[in-house]
Design an enzyme around this catalytic site. Structure first.
Site, PDB file in Angstrom:
ATOM      1  N   ASP A  34       0.826  -1.141  -0.079  1.00 21.56           N
ATOM      2  CA  ASP A  34       0.028   0.069   0.082  1.00 21.56           C
ATOM      3  C   ASP A  34       1.054   1.280  -0.079  1.00 21.56           C
ATOM      4  OD1 ASP A  34       0.664   0.133   2.622  1.00 21.56           O
ATOM      5  OD2 ASP A  34      -1.006  -0.003   3.511  1.00 21.56           O
ATOM      6  N   SER A  35       2.018   1.154  -0.056  1.00 26.23           N
ATOM      7  CA  SER A  35       3.118   2.225  -0.183  1.00 26.23           C
ATOM      8  C   SER A  35       2.950   2.982  -1.607  1.00 26.23           C
ATOM      9  CB  SER A  35       4.561   1.635  -0.203  1.00 26.23           C
ATOM     10  OG  SER A  35       4.691   0.346  -0.955  1.00 26.23           O
ATOM     11  N   ASP A  95      -1.116  -6.219  -0.425  1.00 25.82           N
ATOM     12  CA  ASP A  95      -1.361  -5.392   0.859  1.00 25.82           C
ATOM     13  C   ASP A  95      -2.735  -4.846   1.054  1.00 25.82           C
ATOM     14  OD1 ASP A  95      -0.122  -4.611   3.082  1.00 25.82           O
ATOM     15  OD2 ASP A  95       1.241  -2.904   2.091  1.00 25.82           O
ATOM     16  N   GLU A 136       8.682  -4.162  10.990  1.00 25.77           N
ATOM     17  CA  GLU A 136       9.392  -2.600  10.270  1.00 25.77           C
ATOM     18  C   GLU A 136       9.680  -1.681  11.453  1.00 25.77           C
ATOM     19  OE1 GLU A 136       6.564  -0.880   7.569  1.00 25.77           O
ATOM     20  OE2 GLU A 136       7.469   0.915   7.425  1.00 25.77           O
ATOM     21  N   GLU A 182      -1.692  -5.368   8.595  1.00 28.02           N
ATOM     22  CA  GLU A 182      -0.740  -4.701   9.799  1.00 28.02           C
ATOM     23  C   GLU A 182      -1.517  -5.210  11.029  1.00 28.02           C
ATOM     24  OE1 GLU A 182      -0.319  -0.578   9.139  1.00 28.02           O
ATOM     25  OE2 GLU A 182       0.636  -0.839   7.275  1.00 28.02           O
ATOM     26  N   LYS A 212      -1.359  -9.287   3.020  1.00 31.91           N
ATOM     27  CA  LYS A 212      -0.526  -8.830   4.032  1.00 31.91           C
ATOM     28  C   LYS A 212      -1.672  -8.070   5.071  1.00 31.91           C
ATOM     29  CE  LYS A 212       2.838  -5.489   4.092  1.00 31.91           C
ATOM     30  NZ  LYS A 212       2.165  -4.482   4.676  1.00 31.91           N
TER      31      LYS A 212
END
Ligand code: KIV
Length: 273
Positions: free
Chosen positions: A51-52, A90, A189, A122, A120
């Site tokens: 999602d970057s 993501d 991270e 978070e 993925k």
């Protein structure tokens, strides 16, 4: 590098095998077909459609604004350029936090519409029930703890995690919970290296993939645009190694093109019909 035809397809089982054999796992991000095929041909183990993309492709200040529809479109493009690497999508902000049902439906979209092989999410121990259920229905999940960018406002900036005892305890408990839930890998991270090492040693069946978490993780991930110099000049965190800088190459090419067109030097006779 062996020819792409002779290379084995990377699966979530490959991650576990690599961890057990102490072979490092390589992960990079991609958001489009062409970069994905370059990474795949070069032999990367996994491609993360991060999602970057919100920052490095769409120019937002955080990962928060990007939507499911945009992420699914990027994932489908990356899938067309990927044959051997494991393809991980993501899950964007609010696509999995509201309820287990939301998480299943959106994770499923990445597999059905984007051709992803894993997703993925978070979050630590608080995401246990959601992640466990998504895995139970057959969707592999990569966890993500430490500095989780979707919670950037909670952290108040890109702060290193795992400095204090309370933070270390939370990170270790979260990593163990995500392993119990069945995650095949966890992104660590911006973590102090000592706690990243401890987590990597403690986990048996879940590979740790570090970004700013030291060399003892089972693998590493970087945002491709950052490591090839396609980024703001003032973004240079300590963990980022710039393997190439293609920004001046693109600028040079564009300036030459502008000059050639302006001076009627392009196209030449050979480039015309
Ligand atoms: O969105 C992303 O690219 C990521 C990586 C930095 C792990 O989450």
């Amino acid at each position: 590098m062996s020819s792409i035809k002779n290379r084995k397809k990377i699966t979530i089982q490959s991650f576990i095998q690599k961890k057990s054999k102490k072979k490092k796992i390589t992960v990079l991000t991609a958001y489009d077909y062409f970069i994905a095929s370059l990474l795949d041909n070069a032999g990367i183990d996994a491609i993360l459609v991060g999602d970057s993309a919100s920052n490095v492709i769409h120019g937002h200040a955080s990962t928060i604004p990007i939507t499911m529809d945009i992420m699914v479109a990027h994932t489908a493009a990356v899938a067309r350029g990927t044959s051997k690497a494991l393809l991980i999508a993501d899950m964007p902000f609010l696509s999995y936090q509201p309820s287990i049902e939301t998480a299943i439906l959106n994770a499923g979209r990445f597999l059905k519409e984007g051709n992803a092989e894993a997703v993925k999410m978070e979050g630590g121990i608080e995401m246990f029930d959601t992640i466990k259920r998504v895995i139970e229905i057959g969707i592999p999940v990569m966890g993500h703890i430490g500095l989780t960018p979707q919670s950037i406002h909670k952290f108040g900036g890109p702060k290193i995690q795992g400095k204090k005892e309370k933070s270390k305890t939370y990170l270790m408990e979260s990593a163990l919970a995500l392993e119990e839930a069945g995650c095949f890998a966890i992104v660590l991270e911006l973590l102090e290296s000592d706690i990243a090492t401890e987590i990597s040693e403690k986990l048996q069946t879940t590979a740790t993939i570090g970004i700013g978490a030291g060399v003892n993780c089972d693998g590493q991930v970087l945002v491709t645009n950052d490591m090839i110099g396609l980024r703001d000049e003032n973004f240079k965190p300590k963990f980022l190694r710039e393997y190439a800088n293609i920004s001046p190459i693109i600028s040079d090419a564009v300036e030459k093109y502008i000059e050639d067109v302006a001076n009627a030097n392009f196209p030449s006779e050979d480039e015309s019909y």
